[in-house]
Design a protein around this motif. Structure first.
Motif, PDB file in Angstrom:
ATOM      1  N   CYS A  48      -2.645 -43.918  31.802  1.00 14.34           N
ATOM      2  CA  CYS A  48      -3.493 -43.141  32.716  1.00 14.34           C
ATOM      3  C   CYS A  48      -4.739 -43.928  33.097  1.00 14.34           C
ATOM      4  O   CYS A  48      -5.156 -43.939  34.259  1.00 14.34           O
ATOM      5  CB  CYS A  48      -3.885 -41.825  32.063  1.00 14.34           C
ATOM      6  SG  CYS A  48      -2.503 -40.765  31.766  1.00 14.34           S
ATOM      7  N   TYR A  49      -5.336 -44.602  32.121  1.00 14.03           N
ATOM      8  CA  TYR A  49      -6.583 -45.303  32.402  1.00 14.03           C
ATOM      9  C   TYR A  49      -6.334 -46.469  33.348  1.00 14.03           C
ATOM     10  O   TYR A  49      -7.137 -46.734  34.241  1.00 14.03           O
ATOM     11  CB  TYR A  49      -7.207 -45.788  31.089  1.00 14.03           C
ATOM     12  CG  TYR A  49      -8.618 -46.249  31.251  1.00 14.03           C
ATOM     13  CD1 TYR A  49      -9.623 -45.319  31.537  1.00 14.03           C
ATOM     14  CD2 TYR A  49      -8.963 -47.590  31.149  1.00 14.03           C
ATOM     15  CE1 TYR A  49     -10.925 -45.725  31.704  1.00 14.03           C
ATOM     16  CE2 TYR A  49     -10.271 -47.994  31.311  1.00 14.03           C
ATOM     17  CZ  TYR A  49     -11.240 -47.063  31.591  1.00 14.03           C
ATOM     18  OH  TYR A  49     -12.530 -47.451  31.771  1.00 14.03           O
TER      19      TYR A  49
ATOM     20  N   TYR B  60      -0.356 -42.951  26.113  1.00 14.74           N
ATOM     21  CA  TYR B  60      -0.644 -42.165  27.315  1.00 14.74           C
ATOM     22  C   TYR B  60      -1.954 -42.625  27.935  1.00 14.74           C
ATOM     23  O   TYR B  60      -2.060 -42.783  29.148  1.00 14.74           O
ATOM     24  CB  TYR B  60      -0.757 -40.676  26.967  1.00 14.74           C
ATOM     25  CG  TYR B  60       0.553 -39.951  26.881  1.00 14.74           C
ATOM     26  CD1 TYR B  60       1.320 -39.720  28.012  1.00 14.74           C
ATOM     27  CD2 TYR B  60       1.016 -39.474  25.675  1.00 14.74           C
ATOM     28  CE1 TYR B  60       2.513 -39.043  27.935  1.00 14.74           C
ATOM     29  CE2 TYR B  60       2.221 -38.790  25.587  1.00 14.74           C
ATOM     30  CZ  TYR B  60       2.960 -38.585  26.719  1.00 14.74           C
ATOM     31  OH  TYR B  60       4.145 -37.916  26.649  1.00 14.74           O
ATOM     32  N   TRP B  61      -2.937 -42.840  27.081  1.00 12.15           N
ATOM     33  CA  TRP B  61      -4.278 -43.195  27.569  1.00 12.15           C
ATOM     34  C   TRP B  61      -4.225 -44.514  28.346  1.00 12.15           C
ATOM     35  O   TRP B  61      -4.820 -44.635  29.411  1.00 12.15           O
ATOM     36  CB  TRP B  61      -5.247 -43.315  26.380  1.00 12.15           C
ATOM     37  CG  TRP B  61      -6.646 -43.501  26.805  1.00 12.15           C
ATOM     38  CD1 TRP B  61      -7.531 -42.523  27.126  1.00 12.15           C
ATOM     39  CD2 TRP B  61      -7.322 -44.739  26.988  1.00 12.15           C
ATOM     40  NE1 TRP B  61      -8.723 -43.077  27.487  1.00 12.15           N
ATOM     41  CE2 TRP B  61      -8.632 -44.432  27.422  1.00 12.15           C
ATOM     42  CE3 TRP B  61      -6.969 -46.073  26.833  1.00 12.15           C
ATOM     43  CZ2 TRP B  61      -9.574 -45.405  27.701  1.00 12.15           C
ATOM     44  CZ3 TRP B  61      -7.905 -47.042  27.108  1.00 12.15           C
ATOM     45  CH2 TRP B  61      -9.180 -46.706  27.534  1.00 12.15           C
TER      46      TRP B  61
END
Lengths: 386, 386
Positions: B373-374, B369-370
């Motif tokens: 999103c990042y 997820y990170w």
């Protein structure tokens, strides 16, 4: 004067009117179509719309409760317990998240390189992962992995952490406690008023207001002493043989999870808001204040914060509203907030539509209350045109 | 000399005042405590076989094994096109500036490290994707940026690719169809997120325009929709979509769960997007509208050619932020019973073979997820700076 009348089909206003009427008609048709289907489907399923089920006994138990509740109590009381649970998370969560968020937001602007890096990593990690995943992490990988109650983690012999939750010291419900609380509350209000008066003195009459500062200092020492000695604190006592902790307040793992998860997640967003707010104040303001001979503490109080607050409060409001809405994720880890209770109720009775209506109205009202309180604050800090 | 610079830097950034020194010491203790704990856990306690054994489940879920080539083909198409667009967009700048080199280097290191817990195949796939993206980027910059066809129609090519790839993965026509209900894992998360984003974008624009409209009925309808949806928790809307959609549609029509979930997400996200776009619309000076009218443009032309491009450009960061939170919000689908990335990790963890491996699995999917999103927030920052 021979004023030529524009024909109807050339009149723009007519077409605008007609377009809007057409949209309303289409909408009504769609809604009645859906409503018709709903009626038919509900009839087929044998469900009748109505709220009279609320008086029937709920026959399910709720782990976390603020007021007394038994499974023989009606659904309406179960929902009330859920609502109180939601409000509990909300209130504590908003206070803690604001506090932590402001600290981290200032940390991101600190001139200490390490502090800056830690705050920035905190914000980037928590903002870029889903809240639900964080809640699962807290619940399954932290709170349920804690040692058993016979052998809990202990801090200062008064805070116990075990897989049955967190046990913290908590004042007993006596008149002495309530009296002390009232005293503390009064002294906080008086200090705030004095603080405001001192700022006004500095701004309008260029006095230092040192005397007021000493009074405030005295008041805070006084309230701190009352907080420690005036309240009837009950410190949790561990009985390792039977695996029981007596006294104090037990926070269930579910409550601790939703509280910690929401606080840490929302704090990351508040930190960014605070940082943006402080950065939005022009550098010239600081320089001008320095040129006037203000000390750095006073510059923050008198120049930076009042201006930053104007930028901070509107997005902060929506962050609080988000926290309120996100508290409904409690259902995923089994904390009985209003949404979870409503979920159980609609599963038991099949009254999904009624329960959805109740829950949605509750959230609407909660959010309205939050935004109106924040709007009052907002009006207080906005520029007053003279 | 170099030593002096280092010491000066430390003095200036870590120990310039007494409280900064205290903060630095506390931070160092905190970091070393956290870091040593994390490292020992990663290399000794943690058991990474759970990831190795389930790597296919995490990424594509229960997608038929003999059709996996479609996923690989789609990945290849997207990376090649992504590389080409990267090359074309940065045709005037250096493709391998310092920042990009650092990113490329860290990705390659990560893919090598990741093959330890995840198996060699994953690492090789990642490296292959990286090489594809770099080489197509070079081709894009060197050759294709001079072909006007590519530079002009790049966005159109992306739209076609979108339909091509969804068609390829879903099947249909002459390909063997895969039921959407069988999608799971990261594939489902991406599928739902992308479809919802694509559909909620035009809806959000319409709602924002409706809210700014001079026609009272349209304006009030838009305001009502936006404000009510924004006051409700997403989980409630998703639940409503799961329960209510089948009830309000005629009995013959039964949309499957994924479609219902997408509907819920669109209902929710379009209200937020509308508010973002409204911010952009309000930022456009009135002169633009007046100039467009003076040129004799009618309202639709004025909106599509003059107003909307500027409005959307002004709020790209906010829109990307909205997309990021939509992507994170897809994790809530795990609560309403869909098997997205979070849902599949819950079912893997329910397998008695992998019981108790919460931390490993959650860390892994948090990383996924990170990364998404990042990357999105980095891209939006780049666009903002340009």
């Amino acid at each position: 004067m021979n004023e030529e009348k524009t024909p109807l089909w050339r009149d723009e206003r007519f077409w605008q009117m007609a377009g809007q009427v057409l949209i309303v008609i289409i909408l009504l048709i769609i809604i009645s179509y859906f409503g018709n289907n709903l009626n038919q489907n509900l009839e087929q399923l044998g469900i009748k719309f109505g709220f009279d089920f609320l008086d029937r006994p709920a026959s399910f138990n709720i782990g976390d409760k603020v007021i007394t509740y038994q499974s023989t109590d009606p659904y309406s009381k179960a929902i009330l317990v859920g609502l109180l649970n939601t409000l509990r998370v909300l209130l504590i969560g908003i206070i803690l998240a604001t506090f932590l968020g402001i600290m981290i937001g200032i940390g991101r602007l600190s001139d200490n390189w390490l502090v800056r890096q830690i705050s920035s990593i905190y914000v980037q990690t928590l903002r870029n992962t889903p809240l639900l995943l964080q809640l699962f992490c807290w619940y399954f990988a932290v709170f349920l992995k804690l040692p058993k109650i016979e052998n809990p983690l202990t801090f200062l012999n008064s805070i116990y952490l075990s897989n049955r939750g967190m046990d913290i010291p908590w004042p007993e419900n006596t008149t002495k406690t309530w009296l002390s609380l009232a005293l503390i509350f009064i002294s906080i209000i008086v200090s705030l008023l004095l603080w405001w008066k001192r700022l006004k003195l500095i701004e309008n009459e260029a006095k230092s207001g040192k005397n007021l500062l000493y009074i405030i200092l005295g008041l805070s020492v006084f309230s701190l002493l009352i907080l420690i000695f005036g309240l009837d604190w009950k410190i949790p006592q561990l009985n390792a043989q039977i695996g029981f902790i007596k006294g104090g307040l037990n926070l269930s793992p579910e409550f601790a999870t939703i509280l910690f998860g929401l606080t840490f997640y929302t704090a990351a967003f508040i930190a960014e808001i605070v940082r943006a707010g402080i950065q939005s104040v022009d550098k010239g303001q600081t320089e001008a204040a320095k040129a006037l001979g203000l000390k750095s503490g006073l510059i923050l109080q008198l120049v930076i914060f009042p201006q930053a607050l104007r930028v901070i409060i509107p997005p902060l409001t929506s962050e609080f509203v988000n926290l309120a809405k996100n508290s409904s994720l409690a259902v995923a880890i089994g904390y009985n907030d209003i949404y979870a209770v409503a979920n159980t109720t609609s599963n038991q009775t099949g009254k999904a539509i009624e329960m959805l209506l109740i829950v949605m109205t509750t959230y609407l009202i909660i959010n309205l209350i939050i935004s109106s309180i924040m709007n009052i604050f907002n009006r207080l800090v906005q520029i007053k045109e003279r | 000399m170099l030593e002096n610079i280092g010491i000066n830097w430390i003095k200036k950034n870590l120990f310039n005042t007494w409280y900064n020194s205290i903060l630095t010491i506390i931070s160092v203790i905190f970091i070393s405590w956290l870091g040593s704990g994390l490292l020992t856990w990663i290399f000794t306690t943690a058991d990474w076989t759970v990831l190795k054994d389930n790597i296919k489940l995490f990424f594509v879920g229960t997608y038929p094994v003999k059709l996996l080539w479609r996923i690989y083909l789609s990945l290849a198409i997207i990376t090649i096109l992504g590389g080409i667009s990267w090359g074309i967009i940065s045709s005037k700048t250096n493709l391998f500036n310092k920042q990009n080199l650092i990113i490329i280097f860290s990705i390659s290191i990560t893919s090598i490290i990741i093959s330890l817990p995840l198996g060699r195949q994953t690492g090789i796939t990642l490296l292959g994707l990286l090489i594809t993206i770099i080489s197509s980027g070079i081709i894009g910059q060197k050759y294709l940026s001079k072909v006007s066809f590519f530079t002009k129609w790049l966005s159109l090519i992306w739209v076609i690719t979108f339909f091509l790839v969804t068609g390829l993965i879903e099947g249909g026509l002459f390909l063997e169809p895969v039921k959407i209900d069988n999608f799971s894992g990261l594939l489902l998360t991406l599928f739902i997120a992308i479809i919802s984003i694509v559909i909620c974008f035009p809806l959000g624009i319409l709602l924002a325009l409706g809210r700014q409209s001079k026609l009272p009925i349209i304006r009030w309808l838009s305001i009502g929709y936006i404000e009510i949806i924004r006051a409700l928790p997403l989980i409630g809307i998703l639940f409503m979509a799961q329960v209510m959609l089948p009830l309000i549609l005629p009995p013959e029509v039964r949309p499957d769960r994924v479609i219902r979930a997408i509907c819920g997400l669109i209902i929710f996200a379009s209200a937020y997007l509308a508010e973002n776009i409204r911010g952009g619309l309000q930022a456009i000076p009135k002169g633009q509208t007046e100039a467009a009218k003076a040129l004799g443009l009618n309202t639709p032309l004025m909106l599509t050619l003059i107003i909307l491009p500027q409005a959307i450009k002004a709020v790209i960061p906010a829109i990307v932020g909205q997309f990021i939170s939509l992507f994170k919000d897809t994790s809530l689908l795990a609560i309403v019973g869909l098997i997205d990335l979070l849902g599949i990790s819950q079912s893997i963890l329910a397998n008695p073979k992998f019981i108790g491996k919460y931390a490993e699995v959650y860390l892994f999917i948090a990383l996924i997820y990170w990364i998404f999103c990042y990357t999105m927030s980095l891209a939006s920052k780049k666009v903002e700076n340009n």
